[in-house]
Design a protein around this motif. Structure first.
Motif, short mmCIF file in Angstrom:
data_model
loop_
_atom_site.label_atom_id
_atom_site.label_comp_id
_atom_site.label_asym_id
_atom_site.label_seq_id
_atom_site.Cartn_x
_atom_site.Cartn_y
_atom_site.Cartn_z
N ARG A 74 0.82 -1.21 0.00
CA ARG A 74 0.00 0.00 0.00
C ARG A 74 0.85 1.26 0.00
NH1 ARG A 74 -2.95 -4.09 1.81
NH2 ARG A 74 -5.24 -3.97 1.90
N ALA A 146 -7.50 -3.22 -2.68
CA ALA A 146 -8.78 -2.54 -2.44
C ALA A 146 -9.99 -3.46 -2.60
CB ALA A 146 -8.93 -1.35 -3.38
N ALA A 237 -13.13 0.08 -3.84
CA ALA A 237 -13.44 0.29 -2.43
C ALA A 237 -14.94 0.35 -2.18
CB ALA A 237 -12.78 1.58 -1.94
N THR A 240 -16.22 -3.13 -2.18
CA THR A 240 -15.87 -3.77 -0.91
C THR A 240 -16.82 -3.36 0.20
OG1 THR A 240 -13.54 -3.83 -1.57
CG2 THR A 240 -14.02 -4.13 0.76
N ARG A 241 -17.14 -2.06 0.26
CA ARG A 241 -18.07 -1.57 1.28
C ARG A 241 -19.47 -2.14 1.06
NH1 ARG A 241 -17.16 3.04 4.41
NH2 ARG A 241 -19.30 3.72 4.11
N PRO A 252 -14.68 -1.30 5.89
CA PRO A 252 -13.58 -0.62 5.20
C PRO A 252 -13.95 0.81 4.83
CG PRO A 252 -14.66 -2.18 3.73
CD PRO A 252 -15.22 -2.41 5.10
N PRO A 256 -9.53 4.18 0.57
CA PRO A 256 -8.42 3.64 1.37
C PRO A 256 -7.33 4.68 1.60
CG PRO A 256 -9.03 2.14 -0.42
CD PRO A 256 -9.76 3.41 -0.66
#
Length: 336
Positions: A74, A146, A237, A240-241, A252, A256
């Protein structure tokens, strides 16, 4: 940072040191081999890391290898922001910007649809499509960081890194011949090379092998593709959420921290206040972080797992690469 976190820092450093040190040694060996034999450093790092995969199960090395594959990765992605300036993008005008945005979006969408048609998870298509459309191995690593967790994610990431590294090297050799076959002008040749070859190093090598003008244009177009990493990471992201966190885990963030770092560094780099020496240092640190991280990822992967991927993922990545090249040639023909 609270007092407890500060107190446990030396313990964590000692815990991570063996695994990080091994990853660093593998990265140094990969860089040496890359400089002397001309193959992509990411590919060497992966192969050397996989040769030492037994270390990932060692009690002393495992924590540091996990830390390196996650956190050092990262940091390297955040430092990619040092490659971008708004002035570089503005100098080419709106047409190359529109071309880059269009080709990245279309390539990822087509990749997701193709992955689903071949029986894969759509997120695998987003991973391979993002790597193909944006910046090769760096994009694959950033997107993997991510995207939602999955039992096969690490194997998919490593396969993608190997694939884009190999295809990028092949493109560096073949694509300059394509520009000559179609008799492209130096500017159009630069747009083609910068818009199609996966990794920055191969873009630079192919572009300047033709002319200085072609090399300069190819490099800037390629950096514009790197800039597209941010919105794609944001999309990953959001996915992912939307899927939610694992039970008991923290949800998350929408953006990020490494993506925030990317934005901040790109913004500061665009001010013109950053000395060239600092920019070079940031780029070199980014490269080293990514190579060290991919070395650690290689150690976490068993070769027999990669050997079992089959023919379909290979055909998917070749198809994405060919699609991208044809798309850029058509856009150039339409007047971009």
């Amino acid at each position: 940072m609270n007092t407890a976190a500060v107190a446990c820092f030396p313990d964590r450093a000692r815990q991570y040191a063996p695994g990080f040190a091994v990853s660093l040694i593998v990265a140094a060996a990969a860089s040496f081999l890359s400089e002397h034999y001309g193959a992509p450093v990411m590919l060497f790092a992966l192969l050397l890391g996989m040769a030492l995969s037994f270390l990932a199960s060692d009690e002393k090395c495992r924590p540091g290898i996990e830390f390196t594959a996650r956190s050092v990765l990262r940091i390297g992605v955040a430092l990619l922001g040092m490659r971008i300036t708004l002035e570089q993008i503005a100098a080419l005008g709106w047409q190359p910007v529109a071309l880059v945005v269009g080709l990245v979006v279309l390539t990822i969408l087509v990749s997701v649809l193709a992955a689903r048609a071949l029986g894969f998870q759509p997120l695998f298509g987003m991973l391979t499509g993002g790597a193909t459309a944006i910046c090769g191995a760096s994009a694959a690593l950033a997107l993997a960081a991510a995207l939602p967790g999955h039992p096969q994610k690490e194997r998919a990431t490593l396969f993608t890194v190997i694939g884009v590294s190999a295809l990028s090297t092949l493109a560096m050799i073949l694509y300059p011949m394509i520009t000559q076959y179609f008799d492209l002008s130096p500017e159009h040749a630069g747009i083609f090379l910068g818009g199609t070859i996966h990794d920055v190093a191969q873009v630079v090598g192919a572009g300047y092998s033709l002319s200085t003008e072609t090399g300069d244009t190819a490099t800037v177009v390629k950096l514009m593709r790197v800039a597209m990493l941010l919105p794609v990471i944001l999309c990953a992201a959001m996915i992912t959420r939307a899927r939610g966190a694992e039970p008991g885990a923290k949800r998350p963030p929408l953006l990020p921290w490494f993506a925030v770092g990317f934005i901040l560094l790109a913004t500061v780099n665009s001010t013109g206040w950053v000395a060239p020496a600092i920019q070079d240092l940031g780029n070199e640190l980014s490269r080293w972080c990514l190579v060290i991280a991919i070395s650690a990822l290689g150690m976490k992967t068993q070769l027999k797992e990669l050997a079992s991927v089959g023919l379909k993922p290979i055909l998917l990545m070749i198809g994405e690469t060919v699609f991208l090249a044809v798309l850029v040639l058509l856009m150039l023909r339409w007047g971009f």
